[in-house]
Design an enzyme around this catalytic site. Sequence first.
Site, PDB file in Angstrom:
ATOM      1  N   ASN A 106      69.743  45.547 144.321  1.00 38.70           N
ATOM      2  CA  ASN A 106      68.528  46.111 143.723  1.00 38.70           C
ATOM      3  C   ASN A 106      67.425  45.996 144.775  1.00 38.70           C
ATOM      4  OD1 ASN A 106      66.350  46.841 142.197  1.00 38.70           O
ATOM      5  ND2 ASN A 106      66.589  45.236 140.642  1.00 38.70           N
ATOM      6  N   ARG A 135      71.317  49.807 142.256  1.00 41.19           N
ATOM      7  CA  ARG A 135      70.392  50.302 141.249  1.00 41.19           C
ATOM      8  C   ARG A 135      69.583  51.435 141.876  1.00 41.19           C
ATOM      9  NH1 ARG A 135      66.014  46.823 137.979  1.00 41.19           N
ATOM     10  NH2 ARG A 135      65.520  48.446 136.494  1.00 41.19           N
ATOM     11  N   HIS A 167      64.491  51.999 132.589  1.00 40.70           N
ATOM     12  CA  HIS A 167      65.056  50.736 132.071  1.00 40.70           C
ATOM     13  C   HIS A 167      66.400  50.964 131.381  1.00 40.70           C
ATOM     14  CE1 HIS A 167      60.785  48.830 132.013  1.00 40.70           C
ATOM     15  NE2 HIS A 167      61.448  48.424 133.076  1.00 40.70           N
ATOM     16  N   ARG A 181      50.630  48.468 135.725  1.00 39.66           N
ATOM     17  CA  ARG A 181      50.602  49.919 135.438  1.00 39.66           C
ATOM     18  C   ARG A 181      49.887  50.177 134.121  1.00 39.66           C
ATOM     19  NH1 ARG A 181      56.908  50.861 135.933  1.00 39.66           N
ATOM     20  NH2 ARG A 181      57.116  48.905 137.062  1.00 39.66           N
ATOM     21  N   GLU A 223      70.870  43.526 133.637  1.00 41.15           N
ATOM     22  CA  GLU A 223      71.029  44.846 134.264  1.00 41.15           C
ATOM     23  C   GLU A 223      72.110  44.819 135.342  1.00 41.15           C
ATOM     24  OE1 GLU A 223      66.773  44.368 134.645  1.00 41.15           O
ATOM     25  OE2 GLU A 223      66.548  46.525 134.386  1.00 41.15           O
TER      26      GLU A 223
END
Length: 402
Positions: free
Chosen positions: A9, A94, A182, A242, A381
């Site tokens: 990742n 990823r 996600h 964000r 994940e």
Amino acid sequence: MIPTFIVVNAGSSSLKFQVFEQPDGAEARLVWKGLYEGLGGASHFLVRDPSGAKLDETTWSAEDGVGHEEALMHLVSWLSQYREERKLIAIGHRVVHGGETFSGPVLVDETILQTLETLIPLAPLHQPHNLEPIKIVRRRLPGMPQVACFDTGFHQDQSSLVTMFALPREMRERGVRRYGFHGLSYDYIASVLKDYDHGLAEGRVIAAHLGNGASLCALKGGVSVATTMGFSALDGLPMGTRCGALDAGVVFYMLREMKLSLENAERLLYTKSGLLGVSGLSNDMRTLRANAAANADARNAIDLFVYRITREIGSLVAALGGIDGLVFTAGIGENDAATRAEVIAALGWAGLALDEAANASGGPRISSGSGPTAWVIPTNEELVIARQTWSVLGAAQDKLAS
Ligand code: ADP
């Protein structure tokens, strides 16, 4: 030889990795996990065993010039020292955006890589960093199978109505639509719901991935039917830095009246907003909680976060036609009992009721009463990337054999 693969990742200055081995016919098993951080400057490598115990560590000065390429090569040679009877057979990555082309994981070849590069305009801040290690491995370890696993893939079953913006048709034809992100996290949650409550796996569930990035996903029978992130990972809930959903008119105001450059406007919305922007203090929920009693801005940031989560949950309940379960996951969802309690308190209208003791101890079930249930489920994940990598490799081998 036990087949082993690395899950990568990659960010702009970091590279997180997990190493899995794949016993015959069983679930992939985590062997090591670690990260490189500060790449491009003074950098640091740390690797732990699955229990979290530190196994090895290295630091480099800025002059050593360790970037993503050196980090990946260091990882491969580190693995060769430790690998014993394991054989490195693939690398799973990823990748934030699969666009409209990729609804599932894919074995990367030159054509696929070129297609993934055409998607950079859809995620200019993340996609290039995700593709960089793929290119490095192709150059330095030619022949090593690589699988791209997408954050968008899980949402690709959503109906076209759900993914549509009310914009002219030409925009849609250019790929301007809601994608959702996600997806690797929601894929994991959907895959384990049955282990918590069989009915949930079949039912209407809202999963709340509340980390530095934050979103919600409405699942029906384990399939994504709506989510709060849209065209970009900027939409939906306020996040660490964000802004979340924003009236597009604000962007015109920033450009026309405040005369912000495009880059500064983008930076403001991605890196200076959210919990950090509202509190003026931190993007980290632990810091905000620690200061909320004395600092009104920290309290405001938390209140806005919780308010937006509960409003968006209301919208997803409407999309699902009801709710059977609510799942909290990721850094804040898994660890911040206060956020979970505040969200559930605002959802009494939907029949949710908090079990305070269970919430304080981290669940897994944190609701009481006969209404919809609420859960804390740690996400994973990387395990989804491992599963997807293995399934793509298996499918490729079957194809070769037939
Ligand atoms: P990322 O999206 O970067 O993977 P994480 O899922 O690790 O983020 O979540 C980071 C967030 O989780 C931060 O806001 C952090 O404060 C919060 N967090 C982590 N541990 C705790 C804790 N014990 N209590 C409250 N918040 C926590």
